[in-house]
Each structure stands twice: as C-alpha cells, then as structure tokens.
Design an enzyme around this catalytic site. Structure first.
Site, PDB file in Angstrom:
ATOM      1  N   ASP A  90     -14.305   3.973   8.329  1.00 14.85           N
ATOM      2  CA  ASP A  90     -13.341   4.850   7.665  1.00 14.85           C
ATOM      3  C   ASP A  90     -14.023   5.705   6.599  1.00 14.85           C
ATOM      4  O   ASP A  90     -13.667   6.862   6.415  1.00 14.85           O
ATOM      5  CB  ASP A  90     -12.198   4.044   7.038  1.00 14.85           C
ATOM      6  CG  ASP A  90     -11.153   4.980   6.434  1.00 14.85           C
ATOM      7  OD1 ASP A  90     -10.531   5.736   7.213  1.00 14.85           O
ATOM      8  OD2 ASP A  90     -10.992   4.994   5.201  1.00 14.85           O
ATOM      9  N   LYS A 132      -8.069  -0.648   6.800  1.00 15.82           N
ATOM     10  CA  LYS A 132      -8.450  -1.133   5.461  1.00 15.82           C
ATOM     11  C   LYS A 132      -7.536  -2.272   5.012  1.00 15.82           C
ATOM     12  O   LYS A 132      -7.986  -3.260   4.439  1.00 15.82           O
ATOM     13  CB  LYS A 132      -8.399   0.034   4.461  1.00 15.82           C
ATOM     14  CG  LYS A 132      -9.580   0.987   4.644  1.00 15.82           C
ATOM     15  CD  LYS A 132      -9.521   2.164   3.710  1.00 15.82           C
ATOM     16  CE  LYS A 132      -8.434   3.125   4.089  1.00 15.82           C
ATOM     17  NZ  LYS A 132      -8.518   4.456   3.568  1.00 15.82           N
ATOM     18  N   HIS A 156       0.846  -1.192   0.000  1.00  8.83           N
ATOM     19  CA  HIS A 156       0.000   0.000   0.000  1.00  8.83           C
ATOM     20  C   HIS A 156       0.873   1.230   0.000  1.00  8.83           C
ATOM     21  O   HIS A 156       1.841   1.323   0.751  1.00  8.83           O
ATOM     22  CB  HIS A 156      -0.883   0.002   1.264  1.00  8.83           C
ATOM     23  CG  HIS A 156      -1.721   1.227   1.376  1.00  8.83           C
ATOM     24  ND1 HIS A 156      -2.921   1.347   0.692  1.00  8.83           N
ATOM     25  CD2 HIS A 156      -1.535   2.393   2.028  1.00  8.83           C
ATOM     26  CE1 HIS A 156      -3.432   2.548   0.946  1.00  8.83           C
ATOM     27  NE2 HIS A 156      -2.613   3.196   1.759  1.00  8.83           N
ATOM     28  N   SER A 169      -6.664   4.706   9.768  1.00 12.22           N
ATOM     29  CA  SER A 169      -7.439   4.663   8.519  1.00 12.22           C
ATOM     30  C   SER A 169      -6.808   3.670   7.536  1.00 12.22           C
ATOM     31  O   SER A 169      -7.478   2.774   6.999  1.00 12.22           O
ATOM     32  CB  SER A 169      -7.476   6.085   7.928  1.00 12.22           C
ATOM     33  OG  SER A 169      -7.856   6.070   6.579  1.00 12.22           O
ATOM     34  N   ARG A 183     -13.244  14.020   7.983  1.00  9.15           N
ATOM     35  CA  ARG A 183     -11.898  14.595   8.160  1.00  9.15           C
ATOM     36  C   ARG A 183     -11.559  15.529   7.003  1.00  9.15           C
ATOM     37  O   ARG A 183     -10.946  16.581   7.186  1.00  9.15           O
ATOM     38  CB  ARG A 183     -10.851  13.472   8.258  1.00  9.15           C
ATOM     39  CG  ARG A 183     -10.891  12.736   9.580  1.00  9.15           C
ATOM     40  CD  ARG A 183     -10.106  11.452   9.520  1.00  9.15           C
ATOM     41  NE  ARG A 183      -8.711  11.677   9.184  1.00  9.15           N
ATOM     42  CZ  ARG A 183      -7.919  10.772   8.590  1.00  9.15           C
ATOM     43  NH1 ARG A 183      -8.392   9.582   8.273  1.00  9.15           N
ATOM     44  NH2 ARG A 183      -6.671  11.058   8.331  1.00  9.15           N
TER      45      ARG A 183
HETATM   46  N1  URA Z   1      -4.927   7.369   3.059  1.00  4.59           N
HETATM   47  C1  URA Z   1      -5.919   6.791   3.776  1.00  4.59           C
HETATM   48  O1  URA Z   1      -6.467   5.765   3.393  1.00  4.59           O
HETATM   49  N2  URA Z   1      -6.280   7.387   4.936  1.00  4.59           N
HETATM   50  C2  URA Z   1      -5.714   8.506   5.390  1.00  4.59           C
HETATM   51  O2  URA Z   1      -6.081   8.966   6.444  1.00  4.59           O
HETATM   52  C3  URA Z   1      -4.693   9.108   4.630  1.00  4.59           C
HETATM   53  C4  URA Z   1      -4.309   8.503   3.465  1.00  4.59           C
END
Ligand code: URA
Length: 435
Positions: A161, A187, A82, A183, A168
């Site tokens: 999220d 995921k 990621h 966050s 946010r």
């Molecule tokens: N990418 C994400 O998935 N979440 C964040 O808070 C920042 C970047």
C-alpha cells in the site's frame, strides 16, 4: 507471466485471476515491475473496476505483503475503528478511552495528516511530551494494563500500500472504489484487531462525494472484512460540514477533552456515542446498542471516560497538566474573526475549503516534510442550521502566519459558508449503518 498482458486484460474490462493479482503484488513490492506499468494498470482499474473476488484477493495479497500484527497477547475482543478521512475528525481521541472505560481493549495504530485532513497522531502529539512511538512490547503491555493505546505504525505494515498509494497520489488514481477499499482494508486487517468499525465519510470534504458512492464503498469493505473473518460494520457520516467546531491539532485535543467531560459539540458527541455503542456491541459487552447508549452516558458523567484518557496520556509520557487545565495549551498570536456579510441560515460549509484553510495556517501538511504549528487552526462559530446576522462571527482563525496568508484564508473560510434565506434543519450525523 508478462505484466503487459495483465494491463491489457484489465484495459479491455477483463477480470484478473488470483495468480495474476498475486504476481502483480509480489513482483511490484520486490521492485520487479516498474512504476510506469503499474500506473497503467491502476488507471485501467479506475476505468473498468474490479469484481468482488478480484478485490478480495487484492486486499489479502496486500495485507500479507509485509508484517501482520499479532495481538493475541492482549486479552479480550480487540476493537478498532477507522475513518476514511474527514475535516475536524478527532473521533479516535474520544472513542478509544470511552470504549476502553468498559474494559474493552483498544489497540489502535493511527496515521498522520496530509492535505486537508488531519491525523490522530499529530493531534495527540500536541500534548507536550506525549510519544506515539512505542515498541510492540510496550504497546501490548499498555493495552493490557491501561486498556487503550494509540500509536504510530510499528513494523513493516502493508508495504504494497505504501508503494501503491504514493503512485496513485501522483497519477490521479486515488478515487477508485476497489483501490480505496483494498488500501484501507489491507491495513486494518494487518493491524490485528478482531472487529472493525468503518466511518465512511461522504460529501464535500470526502473522497466519496455522494451518499450512494459512500454506501458502495462501505458495503464492499464490510463484505471484505466479514469474508476474512472479522466482524466488520460501517457507518456513513456526512462531511458537508466539518465535524464538531475545532479544526487544528491542540484545538481538537481541547474539544476531545471537553467532549469526554460531556460538553462537546452536538454532532461530534452524537457520533462518538453512536460509534462507541456499535463497538461495544461488537465486543459483546452490552445487550444491544440501545442498552449501550445509556451506559455510555454514565461513563461520561461519572468521569470514567476522561479518567481513561488521562491514564492513556500518562502511559504515553504526556504532560497531564495540559489536559487538566486546557488554558495551558499555547494559543496563536493572531485570533481573527471571519465575519458574515449576509443574514440567513447556514446551509452548507465546504469542508474541503475549511480543511485547506487550516492547512495553510499551519495545522496541516501540504507535503510530508511540512512542520506543523500545533496551535494553529479554525474554530467554527456557526454550523449548518444556525441563524447568522450580518457582521456576526462565522468562524475564528488561529494563526501565527503573516497577514497575506491570514487574509487569503479569511476569504476562503468566508466563501466556504453558504448562507440561505430558508430555514434549514440540523442534518443527521449518521446517514446509514451497514453490517
Ligand atoms: N485512505 C487510505 O488509506 N487509502 C485510500 O486509498 C484512501 C483513503
């Protein structure tokens, strides 16, 4: 339990208990806590932070707020990577097939681009007829037969999220290490792979502006992943210039194909090989990373890495004639050189400005509803460390827009280049490795 008391505790710098965090996530996802109260808590977290225990509980609760993908029907150690979001970052397009060419399963769920950063799904969709929407069953079947699949999110993954990120975004609470870490990791953990490699970007085009901030985020995420039983590692990569030369959807697919053939830009090729070496070590199919690097070169030279990409594209319905003959991809009606007005060495390229420029040309979305122009974008003709003469081309704009937008982007991309008299070395692509 009253949510106002939780806000107040964090406002004064207290640590939230497990029960308080469980209450926060469960009740917010159910719609029982209003956005204005959660906004206040998020801002208190931005200012007062969270300790490791709070962040671990928050991540775990977010991860379990929706579906958790079960990849146990796929044989072998499933690896995932990621990136925290960069400009010109087409790494997954190369890494997925490269790693899969070693027989290591890659079951990857990716996202779309928003703002100045692009998304892997949009890039893949620039290959005519390719679909990123596979059923869970077809996804698992493709990974078992082909070895890799890159698709959009299936199921109801981490609804906490989705709600929190949207909030946010409009309350200036994105840039917080505990919130970013929870966050991203919620995921990644929900999408089911056994190992995770995080590419944490720092610099002008990234959330983390300095290497030190990037390291802090990386260490935290590695800690969370490992404490929840996944082999999690991180590399820190510099975003003080875009990655590779291409920014824009079909331009980046073309660059990924060239890289799979072994002729990609130096920084991008290096990143792909080093990241693949770590992932192969995580999958336990090589002795160590040094050993992996030699084998990776062979997979590229022999054409096996590109063949794996072809297999994946075919399995997802893509028209192979485009990746076999890159000149088939549509090209914009305007191709505009950005000329240097100075002579010297390129010291810095503002990734954020170049990413926003690409977005204005149609390569990215300012809002989720924007329609992309798959052939629009920017090619960098000069990178950090290169010498440039006055009147030489710094970059090239690919655009179907009218001249007002083109001229605006031309100026912004020109100004994104910092040219200096001093000779500058080529910066390393990976600044640190954390495991
Ligand atoms: N990418 C994400 O998935 N979440 C964040 O808070 C920042 C970047």
């Amino acid at each position: 339990m009253r949510f106002v008391d939780i806000i107040s505790k964090k406002r004064y710098g207290g640590a939230l208990t497990e029960e308080e965090i469980i209450f926060f996530i469960k009740e917010y996802v159910k719609g029982n806590i209003p956005d204005y109260q959660v906004s206040a808590l998020l801002m208190a977290i931005v200012f007062n932070g969270m300790n490791l225990e709070e962040i671990s509980v928050l991540t775990r609760e977010m991860m379990h707020s929706g579906d958790v993908i079960d990849l146990s029907a796929i044989k072998g150690i499933k690896v995932d990577k990621h990136s925290t979001g960069g400009v010109g970052d087409k790494t997954s397009l190369v890494l997925g097939p490269l790693v899969a060419s070693f027989g290591v399963p890659v079951a990857k769920m990716s996202g779309r681009g928003l703002g100045h950063t692009g998304g892997t799904l949009d890039k893949l969709e620039s290959i005519p007829s390719l679909t990123i929407e596979l059923s869970g069953e077809r996804f698992i079947n493709q990974v078992n037969t082909v070895g890799c699949a890159i698709i959009g999110q299936t199921g109801n993954l981490v609804p906490a999220d989705k709600k929190l990120y949207a909030l946010r975004d409009v309350t200036a609470t994105v840039e917080s290490i505990p919130l970013i870490a929870s966050s991203i990791m919620s995921k990644k953990l929900a999408s089911g792979s056994d190992t995770i490699l995080l590419d944490v970007k720092y610099g002008s085009g990234a959330f983390m502006k300095t290497l030190e901030q990037g390291r802090e985020l990386a260490r935290l995420m590695v800690n969370i992943g490992n404490s929840l039983g996944r082999d999690t590692r991180a590399i820190l990569t510099n975003m003080d210039q875009p990655l590779g030369l291409a920014i824009g959807n079909n331009l980046e697919v073309k660059e990924a194909v060239v890289t799979l053939h072994g002729h990609g830009p130096h920084d991008f090729s290096e990143l792909c090989k080093r990241a693949a070496a770590i992932m192969l070590e995580q999958a336990k199919v090589v002795k160590d990373q040094k050993d992996a690097l030699g084998l990776i070169e062979e997979k590229i030279k022999s054409g096996e890495a590109f063949a794996k990409f072809r297999e994946m594209v075919k399995a997802q319905g893509g028209d192979l004639s485009y990746i076999d003959d890159l000149t088939k991809f549509p090209v914009t009606k305007n191709i505009i050189p950005v000329l240097s007005t100075k002579e010297g060495y390129v010291e810095h390229i503002d990734s954020l400005a170049v990413g926003v420029g690409g977005m204005k040309l149609g390569a990215g979305r300012a809002t989720v509803d924007d329609v992309l122009d798959m052939s629009a974008g920017i090619i960098l003709n000069k990178k950090v460390g290169d010498f440039v003469k006055k009147g030489e081309t710094l970059a090239t704009l690919y655009s179907n827009k009218e001249s007002k937008t083109n001229n605006e982007v031309l100026k912004e991309v020109h100004d994104a280049y910092l040219i200096s008299k001093e000779k500058i070395g080529t910066p390393p692509i990976i600044s640190d490795y954390i495991k």
